[in-house]
Structures are given as C-alpha cells and as structure tokens.
Design a protein around this motif. Structure first.
Motif, PDB file in Angstrom:
ATOM      1  N   ASN A 142      -0.448   4.243 -11.641  1.00  0.00           N
ATOM      2  CA  ASN A 142      -0.853   4.252 -10.244  1.00  0.00           C
ATOM      3  C   ASN A 142       0.276   3.766  -9.338  1.00  0.00           C
ATOM      4  OD1 ASN A 142      -3.353   5.069 -11.104  1.00  0.00           O
ATOM      5  ND2 ASN A 142      -4.235   3.026 -11.030  1.00  0.00           N
ATOM      6  N   LYS A 143       0.965   2.759  -9.768  1.00  0.00           N
ATOM      7  CA  LYS A 143       2.084   2.225  -8.977  1.00  0.00           C
ATOM      8  C   LYS A 143       3.187   3.275  -8.860  1.00  0.00           C
ATOM      9  CE  LYS A 143       4.797  -1.973  -8.580  1.00  0.00           C
ATOM     10  NZ  LYS A 143       5.124  -3.264  -9.163  1.00  0.00           N
ATOM     11  N   TRP A 144       3.435   3.996  -9.937  1.00  0.00           N
ATOM     12  CA  TRP A 144       4.463   5.036  -9.931  1.00  0.00           C
ATOM     13  C   TRP A 144       4.077   6.166  -8.979  1.00  0.00           C
ATOM     14  CZ3 TRP A 144       4.857  10.199 -11.443  1.00  0.00           C
ATOM     15  CH2 TRP A 144       6.151  10.672 -11.591  1.00  0.00           C
ATOM     16  N   ILE A 145       2.821   6.547  -8.968  1.00  0.00           N
ATOM     17  CA  ILE A 145       2.331   7.602  -8.071  1.00  0.00           C
ATOM     18  C   ILE A 145       2.483   7.165  -6.618  1.00  0.00           C
ATOM     19  CG2 ILE A 145       0.260   8.839  -7.288  1.00  0.00           C
ATOM     20  CD1 ILE A 145       1.261  10.065  -9.772  1.00  0.00           C
ATOM     21  N   ARG A 146       2.130   5.922  -6.311  1.00  0.00           N
ATOM     22  CA  ARG A 146       2.272   5.426  -4.941  1.00  0.00           C
ATOM     23  C   ARG A 146       3.729   5.432  -4.489  1.00  0.00           C
ATOM     24  NH1 ARG A 146      -2.306   3.130  -2.947  1.00  0.00           N
ATOM     25  NH2 ARG A 146      -3.897   2.668  -4.487  1.00  0.00           N
ATOM     26  N   PHE A 192      -0.976  16.557  -3.543  1.00  0.00           N
ATOM     27  CA  PHE A 192      -1.472  16.180  -4.871  1.00  0.00           C
ATOM     28  C   PHE A 192      -1.475  14.663  -5.081  1.00  0.00           C
ATOM     29  CE2 PHE A 192      -0.024  20.588  -5.868  1.00  0.00           C
ATOM     30  CZ  PHE A 192      -1.296  21.091  -6.026  1.00  0.00           C
ATOM     31  N   THR A 193      -0.399  13.979  -4.672  1.00  0.00           N
ATOM     32  CA  THR A 193      -0.374  12.523  -4.844  1.00  0.00           C
ATOM     33  C   THR A 193      -1.385  11.849  -3.920  1.00  0.00           C
ATOM     34  OG1 THR A 193       1.488  12.341  -3.299  1.00  0.00           O
ATOM     35  CG2 THR A 193       2.011  12.456  -5.657  1.00  0.00           C
ATOM     36  N   GLY A 194      -1.550  12.383  -2.712  1.00  0.00           N
ATOM     37  CA  GLY A 194      -2.525  11.818  -1.789  1.00  0.00           C
ATOM     38  C   GLY A 194      -3.948  11.992  -2.285  1.00  0.00           C
ATOM     39  N   LEU A 195      -4.251  13.164  -2.808  1.00  0.00           N
ATOM     40  CA  LEU A 195      -5.591  13.382  -3.368  1.00  0.00           C
ATOM     41  C   LEU A 195      -5.846  12.474  -4.565  1.00  0.00           C
ATOM     42  CD1 LEU A 195      -5.970  17.258  -3.148  1.00  0.00           C
ATOM     43  CD2 LEU A 195      -7.236  15.527  -1.865  1.00  0.00           C
ATOM     44  N   LEU A 199      -8.905   7.658  -6.660  1.00  0.00           N
ATOM     45  CA  LEU A 199      -8.832   6.489  -7.537  1.00  0.00           C
ATOM     46  C   LEU A 199      -9.997   5.500  -7.379  1.00  0.00           C
ATOM     47  CD1 LEU A 199      -5.089   5.449  -7.754  1.00  0.00           C
ATOM     48  CD2 LEU A 199      -6.586   6.177  -9.593  1.00  0.00           C
ATOM     49  N   PRO A 200     -10.306   5.037  -6.176  1.00  0.00           N
ATOM     50  CA  PRO A 200     -11.404   4.055  -6.074  1.00  0.00           C
ATOM     51  C   PRO A 200     -12.749   4.619  -6.533  1.00  0.00           C
ATOM     52  CG  PRO A 200     -10.211   4.211  -3.987  1.00  0.00           C
ATOM     53  CD  PRO A 200      -9.679   5.274  -4.884  1.00  0.00           C
ATOM     54  N   TYR A 201     -13.002   5.881  -6.255  1.00  0.00           N
ATOM     55  CA  TYR A 201     -14.269   6.491  -6.658  1.00  0.00           C
ATOM     56  C   TYR A 201     -14.346   6.641  -8.178  1.00  0.00           C
ATOM     57  CZ  TYR A 201     -14.457   7.484  -1.709  1.00  0.00           C
ATOM     58  OH  TYR A 201     -14.454   7.356  -0.355  1.00  0.00           O
ATOM     59  N   ARG A 259     -16.985   4.735 -10.689  1.00  0.00           N
ATOM     60  CA  ARG A 259     -17.819   5.533 -11.584  1.00  0.00           C
ATOM     61  C   ARG A 259     -17.687   5.053 -13.037  1.00  0.00           C
ATOM     62  NH1 ARG A 259     -20.188  10.116 -10.378  1.00  0.00           N
ATOM     63  NH2 ARG A 259     -20.803  11.571 -11.978  1.00  0.00           N
ATOM     64  N   ARG A 260     -16.476   4.631 -13.414  1.00  0.00           N
ATOM     65  CA  ARG A 260     -16.255   4.131 -14.765  1.00  0.00           C
ATOM     66  C   ARG A 260     -16.794   2.732 -14.958  1.00  0.00           C
ATOM     67  NH1 ARG A 260     -10.024   5.514 -15.193  1.00  0.00           N
ATOM     68  NH2 ARG A 260     -10.265   4.308 -13.321  1.00  0.00           N
ATOM     69  N   GLY A 261     -17.071   2.049 -13.840  1.00  0.00           N
ATOM     70  CA  GLY A 261     -17.568   0.689 -13.948  1.00  0.00           C
ATOM     71  C   GLY A 261     -16.457  -0.328 -13.995  1.00  0.00           C
ATOM     72  N   GLY A 262     -15.237   0.108 -13.779  1.00  0.00           N
ATOM     73  CA  GLY A 262     -14.108  -0.813 -13.768  1.00  0.00           C
ATOM     74  C   GLY A 262     -13.929  -1.422 -12.408  1.00  0.00           C
ATOM     75  N   ARG A 263     -12.766  -2.002 -12.216  1.00  0.00           N
ATOM     76  CA  ARG A 263     -12.477  -2.616 -10.925  1.00  0.00           C
ATOM     77  C   ARG A 263     -12.173  -1.522  -9.915  1.00  0.00           C
ATOM     78  NH1 ARG A 263      -7.960  -6.867 -12.031  1.00  0.00           N
ATOM     79  NH2 ARG A 263      -7.092  -5.462 -10.487  1.00  0.00           N
TER      80      ARG A 263
END
Length: 77
Positions: A4-8, A50-53, A58-60, A64-68
C-alpha cells in the motif's frame, strides 16, 4: 502494508509526471508539433486512475475482511 505504501508513493510521483506533461502540452500548443505530443498525458492519467481506484477501495476492502479499516475516532463526550 508495504504494498500500500508503494502504491501511494507511485501515485504521488505519477501525479507529478502528469502535471509536467500537461504543462508541456500547454507550452507546446503555441508551436507546430505532431499530434501525438498532446496525447502524452494520457499514460500518466491512466496510471493515476488505477492507483487512485486501488486506494479508494482499500478502506472498504479492509472493512469487509474485518481487518483494520479507516481509523474511527471515539465520540466526544
């Protein structure tokens, strides 16, 4: 988490490249240049899409996975 950090970071750098290509397009519009020069911003724009989408979903996906997911702040008393 490193992914995620790399994508940002990629998104930030591609946004700089997109801005530069748009400015070059505007400056070049005053001269007689080949038409393909004006299509140069489309490649960074597609990468930004693509990176913006990905970052938008990510938060959704985490919720959904129940993670943070997004950090929820406690209600003020």
């Amino acid at each position: 988490m490193r992914w995620n950090k790399w994508i940002r970071q990629l998104h930030r750098w591609v946004s700089i490249a997109f801005t530069v290509t748009v400015v070059i397009g505007f400056v070049a519009a005053s001269g007689a240049l080949p038409e393909w020069v004006f299509y140069l911003p489309l490649l960074p724009l597609a990468l930004l899409l693509f990176t913006g989408l990905y970052m938008f979903v990510l938060p959704y996906a985490a919720k959904r996975r129940g993670g943070r997911g997004a950090v929820s702040r406690p209600a003020a008393l």
